[in-house]
Design an enzyme around this catalytic site. Sequence first.
Site, mmCIF file in Angstrom:
data_model
loop_
_atom_site.group_PDB
_atom_site.id
_atom_site.type_symbol
_atom_site.label_atom_id
_atom_site.label_comp_id
_atom_site.label_asym_id
_atom_site.label_seq_id
_atom_site.Cartn_x
_atom_site.Cartn_y
_atom_site.Cartn_z
ATOM 1 N N GLY A 46 0.614 -10.216 -2.814
ATOM 2 C CA GLY A 46 0.786 -8.850 -3.281
ATOM 3 C C GLY A 46 -0.405 -7.981 -2.912
ATOM 4 C CB CYS A 47 -0.691 -4.332 -2.448
ATOM 5 S SG CYS A 47 0.179 -3.708 -3.913
#
Length: 340
Positions: free
Chosen positions: A137-138
């Site tokens: 994920g970011c």
Amino acid sequence: MENKIKVGIVGSAGYTGGELLRVLIYHPQVEIVFANSASNAGNSVAAVHNDLFGDTDLVFSADFHSNIDVLFLCVGHGDARKFLDNNPVDSSVKIIDLSQDYRLRANVSYQGQSFVYGLPELNREAIRSAQYIANPGCFATNIQLALLPLAAKGLLPKDVHVNATTGSTGAGQKPSATTHFSWRNNNLSAYKSFEHQHLQEISESLDQLQVGFLPTSEKSLLERAAEKIHFVPQRGDFARGIFSASYVECALTEEEAYALYETYYGEHPFTWVSRENIDLKQVVNTNKSIIHLEKHGNQLLILNATDNLLKGASGQAVQNMNLLFGLDERTGLNLKSVGF
């Protein structure tokens, strides 16, 4: 390579799908076989991603098949697993999933094999020999890169504090009240404080390097992670990028901390350590992550800037593809930020 890597993309009309197309169209070793989008089938890619007007004549397709080398899943959380359940992929095809469906240790299995967590700065050698990759994920990418060198030396204390601000593209393409321009512009807000879902993958990665960092108990993984990492995410009034400030108690001097980080990232081409203060524009539109350190009393402050759609999503997915197929990690990713 004499034969180009044949690529299929599912969910190619969204933000991560669009970024993936932008990178792969000019990747010297890639042939895009199909760009799947059920809602845009028959439309030109440039009609949806209009910044690609003049760059490609690709047309979105509703078709899916396994006559490819690698499949990118740019679909919503929960939808990747559903897609694979309903559309079996030939076992010879490598898969890179950009959703969160296969990131956690409890959910990695598919067709008798495990998804490898695709953070090259943590698992580069495992990625090279993998069949399936769970792209991080970011927020998770940004925060892990800020903390991995400390975990590698067993230096993470009981409490880790993180404040991080993300742009509106981090919420995905589907409009919502908090992505509407009139709300987001000139505004700032916190959300999911101390309970953001990315805490789970962050804590598992840190525990991989610093065994015992993640406490063992009957509580959920998210609850156990939140006991160690006190994370306040914020929504910024800009489109893309993540800027985080993490701080921990640390006995290292500032010079010792820099030596640790510079050594850890010395052979990783996209994570840089800057002795000058950093800002978000240095990384937007690139696959870079830039870290800056400061020592204040007994606290080590770690600042990190990344682009949530590139190093935090599609750029990292291409970096992982390069590793899977024996290419230089930087192939197709020599991107430049826009300073003004």
